[in-house]
Scaffold this motif. Structure first.
Motif, mmCIF file in Angstrom:
data_model
loop_
_atom_site.group_PDB
_atom_site.id
_atom_site.type_symbol
_atom_site.label_atom_id
_atom_site.label_comp_id
_atom_site.label_asym_id
_atom_site.label_seq_id
_atom_site.Cartn_x
_atom_site.Cartn_y
_atom_site.Cartn_z
ATOM 1 N N VAL A 186 -4.396 -2.616 0.311
ATOM 2 C CA VAL A 186 -3.733 -2.565 -0.997
ATOM 3 C C VAL A 186 -4.746 -2.201 -2.082
ATOM 4 O O VAL A 186 -4.475 -1.355 -2.941
ATOM 5 C CB VAL A 186 -3.034 -3.906 -1.317
ATOM 6 C CG1 VAL A 186 -2.381 -3.862 -2.687
ATOM 7 C CG2 VAL A 186 -2.009 -4.238 -0.249
ATOM 8 N N THR A 187 -5.911 -2.809 -2.028
ATOM 9 C CA THR A 187 -6.965 -2.509 -3.009
ATOM 10 C C THR A 187 -7.311 -1.024 -2.983
ATOM 11 O O THR A 187 -7.453 -0.383 -4.031
ATOM 12 C CB THR A 187 -8.216 -3.349 -2.713
ATOM 13 O OG1 THR A 187 -7.860 -4.728 -2.737
ATOM 14 C CG2 THR A 187 -9.307 -3.101 -3.720
ATOM 15 N N ALA A 219 -0.293 -11.695 -6.189
ATOM 16 C CA ALA A 219 -1.691 -12.146 -6.184
ATOM 17 C C ALA A 219 -2.288 -12.196 -4.780
ATOM 18 O O ALA A 219 -3.434 -11.766 -4.571
ATOM 19 C CB ALA A 219 -1.798 -13.518 -6.851
ATOM 20 N N GLU A 220 -1.554 -12.688 -3.807
ATOM 21 C CA GLU A 220 -2.084 -12.791 -2.444
ATOM 22 C C GLU A 220 -2.142 -11.417 -1.768
ATOM 23 O O GLU A 220 -3.156 -11.050 -1.175
ATOM 24 C CB GLU A 220 -1.215 -13.734 -1.602
ATOM 25 C CG GLU A 220 -1.698 -13.898 -0.181
ATOM 26 C CD GLU A 220 -0.801 -14.802 0.652
ATOM 27 O OE1 GLU A 220 -1.151 -14.996 1.830
ATOM 28 O OE2 GLU A 220 0.221 -15.293 0.148
ATOM 29 N N ILE A 221 -1.088 -10.648 -1.893
ATOM 30 C CA ILE A 221 -0.997 -9.346 -1.231
ATOM 31 C C ILE A 221 -2.006 -8.361 -1.816
ATOM 32 O O ILE A 221 -2.603 -7.554 -1.104
ATOM 33 C CB ILE A 221 0.434 -8.790 -1.339
ATOM 34 C CG1 ILE A 221 1.454 -9.761 -0.727
ATOM 35 C CG2 ILE A 221 0.552 -7.417 -0.693
ATOM 36 C CD1 ILE A 221 1.201 -10.168 0.685
ATOM 37 N N ALA A 222 -2.206 -8.428 -3.127
ATOM 38 C CA ALA A 222 -3.107 -7.484 -3.806
ATOM 39 C C ALA A 222 -4.549 -7.603 -3.334
ATOM 40 O O ALA A 222 -5.338 -6.678 -3.540
ATOM 41 C CB ALA A 222 -3.030 -7.691 -5.319
ATOM 42 N N GLN A 223 -4.912 -8.693 -2.674
ATOM 43 C CA GLN A 223 -6.283 -8.883 -2.193
ATOM 44 C C GLN A 223 -6.558 -8.155 -0.883
ATOM 45 O O GLN A 223 -7.728 -8.000 -0.506
ATOM 46 C CB GLN A 223 -6.574 -10.380 -2.003
ATOM 47 C CG GLN A 223 -6.400 -11.209 -3.254
ATOM 48 C CD GLN A 223 -7.260 -10.704 -4.393
ATOM 49 O OE1 GLN A 223 -8.445 -10.445 -4.224
ATOM 50 N NE2 GLN A 223 -6.655 -10.536 -5.561
ATOM 51 N N ALA A 264 0.841 -1.203 0.000
ATOM 52 C CA ALA A 264 0.000 0.000 0.000
ATOM 53 C C ALA A 264 0.874 1.251 0.000
ATOM 54 O O ALA A 264 0.579 2.223 -0.710
ATOM 55 C CB ALA A 264 -0.937 -0.001 1.207
ATOM 56 N N GLY A 265 1.967 1.218 0.748
ATOM 57 C CA GLY A 265 2.912 2.337 0.732
ATOM 58 C C GLY A 265 3.516 2.528 -0.651
ATOM 59 O O GLY A 265 3.732 3.665 -1.087
ATOM 60 N N GLY A 266 3.773 1.430 -1.349
ATOM 61 C CA GLY A 266 4.278 1.525 -2.720
ATOM 62 C C GLY A 266 3.280 2.204 -3.633
ATOM 63 O O GLY A 266 3.643 3.053 -4.462
#
Length: 193
Positions: free
Chosen positions: A119-120, A111-115, A64-66
């Motif tokens: 992050v969304t 794929a896992e982190i983006a959920q 999310a910081g990225g």
């Protein structure tokens, strides 16, 4: 109270994110493990769970910081570009970020982190910069919000694909220019109907 203890009480989540980012930059996602991260932060591995419920939660905050960093760069590119060049500037800034921050960029789209909701939300805010540029660019020609959304998705997909293709290119800007020039030629020459 020792300096380490004050740091632990005050800014441990921030320190963990900074150390995780350093580890990510140094060795990629595979090199980032919680035991090593805890050691770098000067705490026990168990202490981390007071601030992040899992490695995925910590990586979600990092991703999310990225997206927040990316959004700032995209906003700046859009503001500084002359009229008629803002979408191109957005695409160049996007690809330049991916080229400069490959490990972070990979994490942002894992794929896992983006959920993760955090992050969304951050990704959506970054994409809003493009949506606003498109809205200003097409204006009355495409007042339909669905059309704006479709154009935004198409440009984002093309730019993200370009970023993936340019990951090993010495000058990713050249590839961005080629892709945009090709898309412009395609749509100018596209048959109607």
């Amino acid at each position: 109270m020792s300096e380490g203890r004050r740091y632990h009480v005050g800014d441990l989540p921030g320190r963990l994110l900074r150390e995780a980012r350093t580890m990510l930059d140094e060795g990629g996602l595979k090199a980032l493990n919680l035991r090593a991260l805890a050691a770098r932060a000067g705490i026990t591995a168990g202490s981390m769970y007071h601030h992040y419920e899992s490695k995925t939660a910590l990586l979600g905050e990092l991703a999310a910081g990225g997206f927040k960093e990316l959004r700032r760069e995209l906003d700046r590119a859009g503001r500084e570009a002359p009229d008629g060049r803002r979408v191109r500037a957005w695409a160049i800034a996007y690809v330049a970020f991916a080229h400069r921050e490959p490990a972070l960029f990979e994490l942002m789209f894992d794929a896992e982190i983006a959920q993760a909701p955090v992050v969304t939300e951050a990704k959506g805010a970054a994409l809003d910069t493009l949506r606003q540029l498109i809205s200003g660019f097409v204006g009355p020609r495409a007042p339909d919000p669905a059309a704006i959304e479709n154009i935004t998705t198409a440009i984002w997909a093309a730019t993200h694909g370009t970023a993936s293709l340019a990951s090993n290119a010495p000058d990713p800007t050249h590839l961005v220019d080629e892709v945009i020039t090709g898309l412009e030629a395609l749509f100018r020459g596209a048959p109607r109907g």
